[in-house]
Write an enzyme that holds these catalytic residues in place. Structure first.
Site, mmCIF file in Angstrom:
data_model
loop_
_atom_site.group_PDB
_atom_site.id
_atom_site.type_symbol
_atom_site.label_atom_id
_atom_site.label_comp_id
_atom_site.label_asym_id
_atom_site.label_seq_id
_atom_site.Cartn_x
_atom_site.Cartn_y
_atom_site.Cartn_z
ATOM 1 N N HIS A 91 28.322 36.703 43.610
ATOM 2 C CA HIS A 91 28.796 37.664 42.559
ATOM 3 C C HIS A 91 27.597 38.270 41.804
ATOM 4 C CE1 HIS A 91 31.913 39.071 39.938
ATOM 5 N NE2 HIS A 91 32.545 37.796 39.479
ATOM 6 N N LYS A 100 51.470 43.056 55.159
ATOM 7 C CA LYS A 100 52.037 43.347 56.655
ATOM 8 C C LYS A 100 51.028 43.234 57.794
ATOM 9 C CE LYS A 100 53.910 47.329 54.094
ATOM 10 N NZ LYS A 100 53.490 48.790 53.927
ATOM 11 N N ARG A 110 38.091 39.304 33.956
ATOM 12 C CA ARG A 110 37.174 40.207 33.555
ATOM 13 C C ARG A 110 36.313 41.192 34.702
ATOM 14 N NH1 ARG A 110 37.641 35.663 31.277
ATOM 15 N NH2 ARG A 110 38.353 34.978 33.252
ATOM 16 N N THR A 111 36.242 40.709 35.861
ATOM 17 C CA THR A 111 35.603 41.672 36.703
ATOM 18 C C THR A 111 36.493 42.857 36.971
ATOM 19 O OG1 THR A 111 34.800 39.784 37.829
ATOM 20 C CG2 THR A 111 34.499 41.861 39.113
ATOM 21 N N ARG A 115 36.947 42.297 45.722
ATOM 22 C CA ARG A 115 36.792 40.842 45.850
ATOM 23 C C ARG A 115 37.923 40.265 46.481
ATOM 24 N NH1 ARG A 115 37.649 37.199 40.220
ATOM 25 N NH2 ARG A 115 35.710 37.939 39.982
HETATM 26 N N1 CP Z 1 33.435 36.032 35.516
HETATM 27 C C1 CP Z 1 34.399 36.240 36.276
HETATM 28 O O1 CP Z 1 34.206 36.730 37.501
HETATM 29 O O2 CP Z 1 35.735 36.332 35.972
HETATM 30 P P1 CP Z 1 37.110 36.763 36.659
HETATM 31 O O3 CP Z 1 37.307 35.822 37.873
HETATM 32 O O4 CP Z 1 38.013 36.917 35.578
HETATM 33 O O5 CP Z 1 36.661 38.152 37.092
#
Ligand code: CP
Length: 307
Positions: A135, A86, A57-58, A107
């Site tokens: 998040h 590396k 999603r993100t 991320r």
């Molecule tokens: N909700 C969420 O962060 O989903 P993903 O890990 O798929 O990005």
């Protein structure tokens, strides 16, 4: 607040007024999107997506958001294809990305990595999730979903279920809810309860908090379910013990409030039975879709694009 070039690292960096501003602008953005009026707002701008951990999603919603604004995306969606393999450091990687892009989404499994990245570049950095820590863009879309449904956040009864120890989405959400007058209930196995500092933070703001191990969800407006975060457990046997602690199925939701909504940041494993998907309570797919207007809004704000 000056949004241009602002980093979005922790929801704690934002006041209630700033959060409410993002929610309002996201509503405006959603209207513009429906009218087809967004496609050149970020023309010639580049987003670098640096995903050192898996995401559906993100990553995809930031990419879709950028494309709906007329911009383009570069980057990687798995660390195995970047020069990290590396031996390149996070700091060197983001410095390179900052030379190619106008905004960075990162991320990474290490808590504090997004903050570290932001301290080393002069383009805005957005935290797409750092370990079990934060998040923030998920929280903004969670609040957007709640507000869209109830037209308010104050006064709601909210329960948060599942892995409250390792789940970054619930940590960010809890921090954000400190700003609202809500009643909160945390439902988790004892060993996965919310960190004490977060509960104390809520209590210091006068928020009513209850903690329990029992899945009694009858009195809530918002039922926020989370996955047990397998990848964060140091001991796989501990995960095996708690992995099926709560399963929301048709029996479990019997008698919940008529207007209740069930949310989940996703991905889910077994914690919400798929039967629930077809009920009026299920809001988790819409919640994921709401990531588009919210992330479009954030990209415009931090890149200084007016809309
Ligand atoms: N909700 C969420 O962060 O989903 P993903 O890990 O798929 O990005």
């Amino acid at each position: 607040m000056r949004w241009n070039k602002k980093h979005i690292i922790s929801i704690r960096d934002f006041s209630r007024e700033e959060i409410d501003f993002v929610l309002k602008k996201s509503r405006d953005m959603e209207k513009k999107l429906k009218l087809g009026k967004t496609s050149s707002l970020m023309k010639d701008k580049i987003l670098a997506n640096l995903f050192f951990e898996p995401s559906t999603r993100t990553r995809m919603s930031f990419e879709a958001a950028m494309k709906k604004l007329g911009g383009v995306t570069i980057g990687f969606d798995y660390p195995g294809i970047s020069s990290e393999v590396k031996g390149e450091t996070i700091v060197d990687t983001v410095k390179i990305a900052a030379g190619y892009a106008d905004v960075i989404v990162i991320r990474h499994p290490i808590e504090g990595s997004a903050r570290l990245a932001s301290e080393n570049v002069d383009v805005p950095v957005i935290n797409g999730g750092d370990g079990s820590n934060q998040h923030p863009t998920q929280t903004l879309l969670d609040l957007y979903t709640i507000k869209k449904e109830f037209k308010r956040i104050d006064g709601l009864n909210i329960c948060v279920i599942g892995d409250l120890k390792y789940g970054r989405t619930v940590h960010s959400l809890t921090n954000a809810l400190e700003n609202y007058n809500v009643n909160l209930c945390f439902i988790s196995p004892w060993e996965l309860r919310m960190p004490r500092r977060m509960v104390k933070g809520l209590e210091a703001k006068g928020i009513k908090v209850r903690e329990t191990t029992k899945l009694n969800i009858k009195n809530f407006d918002v039922i926020y379910v989370t996955r047990i975060q397998k990848e964060r457990f140091p001991d796989p046997q501990e995960y095996e013990r708690v992995k099926d602690a709560y399963i929301l199925n048709m029996d479990a939701i019997e008698g919940i409030k008529n207007e209740a909504i069930i949310m989940h940041p996703l991905p889910r494993v077994t914690e919400i039975s798929t039967d629930i998907d077809n009920t009026k309570y299920a809001h988790y797919f819409e919640q994921a879709r709401n990531g588009i207007p919210v992330r479009m809004t954030l990209l415009c704000l931090v890149c200084g694009v007016k809309f």
